[in-house]
Structures are given as C-alpha cells and as structure tokens.
Scaffold this active site. Structure first.
Site, mmCIF file in Angstrom:
data_model
loop_
_atom_site.group_PDB
_atom_site.id
_atom_site.type_symbol
_atom_site.label_atom_id
_atom_site.label_comp_id
_atom_site.label_asym_id
_atom_site.label_seq_id
_atom_site.Cartn_x
_atom_site.Cartn_y
_atom_site.Cartn_z
ATOM 1 N N GLY A 197 0.833 -1.206 0.000
ATOM 2 C CA GLY A 197 0.000 0.000 0.000
ATOM 3 C C GLY A 197 0.862 1.247 0.000
ATOM 4 O O GLY A 197 1.905 1.305 -0.660
ATOM 5 N N HIS B 165 14.626 -5.185 -23.363
ATOM 6 C CA HIS B 165 13.652 -6.292 -23.327
ATOM 7 C C HIS B 165 13.322 -6.770 -24.751
ATOM 8 O O HIS B 165 13.313 -7.975 -25.038
ATOM 9 C CB HIS B 165 12.404 -5.736 -22.621
ATOM 10 C CG HIS B 165 11.326 -6.710 -22.367
ATOM 11 N ND1 HIS B 165 11.472 -7.770 -21.509
ATOM 12 C CD2 HIS B 165 10.055 -6.775 -22.856
ATOM 13 C CE1 HIS B 165 10.331 -8.458 -21.463
ATOM 14 N NE2 HIS B 165 9.476 -7.874 -22.278
ATOM 15 N N GLU C 252 22.357 -3.365 -21.323
ATOM 16 C CA GLU C 252 22.823 -4.715 -21.715
ATOM 17 C C GLU C 252 21.854 -5.379 -22.682
ATOM 18 O O GLU C 252 21.686 -6.595 -22.695
ATOM 19 C CB GLU C 252 22.972 -5.611 -20.483
ATOM 20 C CG GLU C 252 23.988 -5.101 -19.507
ATOM 21 C CD GLU C 252 25.376 -5.580 -19.834
ATOM 22 O OE1 GLU C 252 25.553 -6.277 -20.843
ATOM 23 O OE2 GLU C 252 26.286 -5.237 -19.060
ATOM 24 N N GLY C 253 21.180 -4.549 -23.514
ATOM 25 C CA GLY C 253 20.182 -5.059 -24.446
ATOM 26 C C GLY C 253 18.799 -4.930 -23.844
ATOM 27 O O GLY C 253 18.528 -5.446 -22.759
#
Ligand code: TGC
Ligand code: FAD
Length: 390
Positions: free
Chosen positions: A345, A372, A369-370
């Site tokens: 919460g 998604h 590092e690349g």
C-alpha cells in the site's frame, strides 16, 4: 532486511556446492552489514558509496572467474551468479559496479588482452585499487552498436582517438575505460584509455530516477593520444564487445532475481503482519494470488539461471540462452516489484522499504545490456532463423 528468508521453494540449495553456499553467505553478510544500512540514503542523494569498493574487492566480487594468477579467484560461473544475486538484492547499482568491473573491464582484458596488459591491469582491478568502465553505447548508437562512430587514426607509436560514449556506468570515477572504436580500416577494436590522458573527459549524467546509487557518465575523446600498447590485440569486430556482454548479461540474469527475492520476501512478511478488515492482508485471496505468482516465477527463474550457470561453467551457454535468461529475470523482477509495492500500500512508496528503489532500478536493468525487446528479437532470430533487426 534482518529477517530476510531466502526463497527456496524447490530445495535448489541441494544443487549448490558447499563453496557456493559459503560464497552466498559471505556476500549476503557483507550486504546486510555494509550496503543495506546506507543504500537508501545514497540513492536518495544520488551518490555512489565509493567506500564499499575495497570491501567488494576483498570479497572477490570483481571478476571472480578470472584465474588466480591474475588476481581473480578462478571460480565457476554459478559462484559469479550467486555474488551478483546477493549484491543486487542490496541494490542494482552496486551489482552494476561489480558487473562492469568484472564482466566488462576485466573480462575483455583477460580474454582479448596481451600478457603485459593482463599483468598490468587485472590484479589492481580485482582488488578495486583501480576501477574501470566500458564504453560501447554512443548518443546515436544504443541498441545498434554496429553503427558506432568513435574512431582512431594511426600516429606512429600511438593512435589518436575521437568520438563519444554515453550512459557509461562508473565513468565519473573510473581510472580506466575499455573503449570500443573503429580502427583506420573501419574495424571495431578495444582500447584501454586511462584517466589523465589529454583530451579524455568523463562528464557525469544527472537527473536519473533509476540506479541513483550508481554513477553514470559520458566518455568524451577529443584527439586523445592512446599508446598502441593499450589496444587489445586479440579481438576485432563487434563480437569483441558482444562477448563481454554475454558475461555481464549472465550476471544480470542472476542479479535481477535478487531484487525479485527481496521484494517477495518483504511483501510476504508485510502481508502476514498488516491487518485490514480484521485479518492479515495475506489472508485475502487477491494478496495470495500475487504472492503465489511471485514465488512461482522466482522458482522458475532460479532453475533457469542455475542451469545456465552449469552450461556457462562448461563453456556451452550460447549468447541466445543468456539473452533469454537476462530478459526473463528482468521481466519477472520488474513485475514482482510492482505487485510487491501494491501489497505494501502507501508504505510501498517510501524509502523505509527497498521495493520502490528496486522497481525504479529495474527500469535501467531491463534497458541496459540489451533492451527487453532486443533480447526477444535475439530469441526470435535463434528459433526462426530470420533476422528481424535489419
Ligand atoms: P551480429 O551480426 O549478430 O553479431 C556480430 C558478431 O558478434 C557475434 N555475437 C556475439 N558474440 C558473443 N556474444 C554475444 N552475445 C554475441 N552476439 C553476437 C556474432 O556471432 C558475430 O560474430 P562474427 O564472427 O560473425 O563477426 O551483430 P548485429 O550488428 O546484427 O547486432 C546484433 C544485436 C542487435 C543483437 C546486438 O547489437 C546487440 O546485442 N545490441 C544490444 C546492445 C547492447 O546490449 N548494449 C549494451 C551496452 S553495455 C551496457 O549496457 C552496460 S550496463 C552495465 C551495468 O551497469 O551493469
Ligand atoms: P535505443 O536503442 O534508442 O532504443 C529505444 C527503443 O527502441 C527501445 O525500446 C528498443 O527496444 C527499441 N528498439 C531499438 N531497435 C529496435 C528494433 N530493431 N526492433 C524493435 N525495437 C527496437 N552502455 C555502455 O556501453 N556502457 C555502460 O556502462 C552502460 N551503462 C548504462 C547505465 C544506465 C543507467 C543506462 C540507462 C544505460 C547504460 N548503457 C551503457 C546504455 C544501454 O546499454 C543502452 O541504453 C541500451 O543498449 C539501449 O540503447 P538506447 O538507450 O540508445 O535505446
């Protein structure tokens, strides 16, 4: 933090050696004593706690896979992964510092360097006496480093380096930079640029809402004279930097899980103690759904990185397998951080708990590092045989 219970739903500790568990215990104890008590303050003030460098070196967190003759510990890759997991449970910025030093600075010097370069740099990097950074990304070439513009020309016993790099972790305080630039034939080569070389500056990047306890900066090369003996002799082309990324991405695959474990553990304990409508919120089905899904994803992630560690230690892990694990760990961790934040919460948005800091840090971890999507396309190319990048 003090009450942390390491999630091990599938008894995966049985897959670890006594040495692995010893390493985990010592890094965990270090994080508890030296990092957790100070990290929120450093993140709030956007400062890197440089006093921890010596301790990280003593623990062997810098390039543990480098052989002992060059100052490393000659450990396997599961040991490296465990170290990154425990550091990142403390903070992604701290793991970043260790990732860069070990995988992006020591690894290329060890793998592509001359004997003189290895002897000169590796022992000092292993202890943290010298810190390094890794310059691949440029202002106009992030996901596509093949387009890089940084370059050098030949000038006798040295070369003249020009160009710039941005988003470079550790740059503001690094003693050396492993820099990727084009040679006069246009081929990508690695150079070791040292602080103090004329024309080399490292302006700091300010205003980040993520990885605030990690120092990020630019590398600017304005006719920098670099001795030819500082060029890494044993690699040419993009596979040089990408090989380093394989090592770092491997560590991140373990590291991001550390964040997930911390968020899960915090949310679980909170849900058992926080009373609403007359009972602990952990007793509500919707809270249980969140926690049950978290531990399921953590367990799957643990199995994935453990197997990857075995393959990497045997020299059999492919870059594509590493991409899958890096992407998966970052993805589940950021989702777990968001769900864990909900369980807390309003308290979840404060610095009293680590969750919001992890969540914001993970926005960088899922990008560097690349990204998604880049890792998704690497998997896509691997399974279909079609290159979707170009
Ligand atoms: P492509 O033609 O696929 O490959 C060129 C050559 O490299 C080889 N290769 C690899 N080798 C080792 N490890 C890997 N992971 C490799 N990936 C590819 C490949 O076999 C080939 O070799 P050869 O002998 O045929 O020349 O190259 P491409 O230009 O098509 O690019 C592919 C792509 C998009 C996957 C690549 O550019 C990429 O991964 N882009 C993402 C960029 C990136 O990750 N940047 C990271 C910068 S460093 C950083 O973020 C540090 S953060 C640190 C921290 O704080 O923790
Ligand atoms: P871009 O490449 O411009 O991508 C923007 C968006 O476009 C992304 O969503 C991406 O997935 C998407 N995209 C790009 N190409 C494609 C495609 N072909 N198909 C589909 N989508 C695509 N770099 C270093 O060299 N050294 C470091 O130490 C380092 N540390 C970093 C620290 C931090 C805190 C951060 C944020 C970054 C760091 N980086 C470092 C840089 C990092 O690796 C890059 O940010 C990352 O590779 C992405 O590049 P970019 O930011 O230019 O995004």
């Amino acid at each position: 933090q003090d009450l942390y219970q390491h999630p091990d739903y599938y008894l995966l500790d049985e897959l670890l050696t006594d040495e692995h568990k010893l390493i985990r215990d010592s890094v965990r104890a270090y994080v508890k004593k030296e990092i957790s008590p100070i990290i929120e303050d450093y993140a709030q003030k956007a400062a890197f706690p440089s006093q921890i460098i010596k301790g990280l070196g003593e623990l062997g967190c810098f390039g543990p896979f480098v052989p002992q003759e060059y100052g490393g510990a000659g450990l396997d890759y599961i040991s490296y992964g465990i170290m990154m997991q425990e550091l990142e449970r403390g903070d992604s910025g701290i793991r970043s510092t260790a990732s860069v030093q070990g995988s992006l600075v020591m690894y290329p010097i060890y793998t592509y360097g001359s004997e003189e370069q290895k002897k000169k740099y590796l022992p000092k990097l292993a202890t943290g006496e010298w810190m390094g950074c890794f310059g691949l990304t440029e202002p106009d070439h992030g996901s596509n480093p093949a387009g890089m513009l940084s370059n050098y020309t030949d000038a006798g016993d040295h070369v003249i380096l020009n160009g710039s790099k941005m988003w470079i972790s550790n740059a503001p305080f690094a003693d050396i930079a492993v820099v990727w630039a084009r040679n006069p034939e246009g081929k990508i080569k690695g150079l070791i640029v040292e602080r103090g070389m004329e024309g080399f500056t490292t302006p700091e990047t300010h205003g980040k809402w993520s990885l605030r306890a990690s120092a990020t900066g630019e590398l600017v090369f304005d006719n920098v004279k670099v001795p030819k003996e500082n060029i890494l002799p044993n690699v040419e082309g993009l596979k040089g930097p990408l090989g380093c990324l394989s090592s770092a991405r491997f560590g991140i695959a373990w590291g991001a899980l550390g964040c997930a474990m911390d968020c899960y553990d915090t949310a679980l304990r909170y849900s058992q103690q926080r009373i609403q409508f007359g009972k602990p919120i952990g007793g509500f089905q919707l809270t249980q759904k969140k926690l049950a899904e978290m531990i399921t994803e953590i367990t799957k992630g643990q199995l994935l990185v453990w197997r990857l560690g075995v393959l990497r230690s045997e020299g059999r892990a492919t870059p594509e397998q590493i991409s899958m694990a890096k992407r998966n760990s970052c993805n589940i961790s950021i989702q777990i951080a968001r769900e864990a934040r909900q369980i807390l919460g309003g308290m979840g948005i404060t610095g009293e708990y680590s969750i919001m800091r992890h969540m914001m840090n993970l926005e960088s971890v899922i990008t560097y590092e690349g990204t998604h999507d880049i890792h998704l396309l690497i998997t896509g190319q691997d399974v279909t045989g079609f290159n979707a990048f170009k």
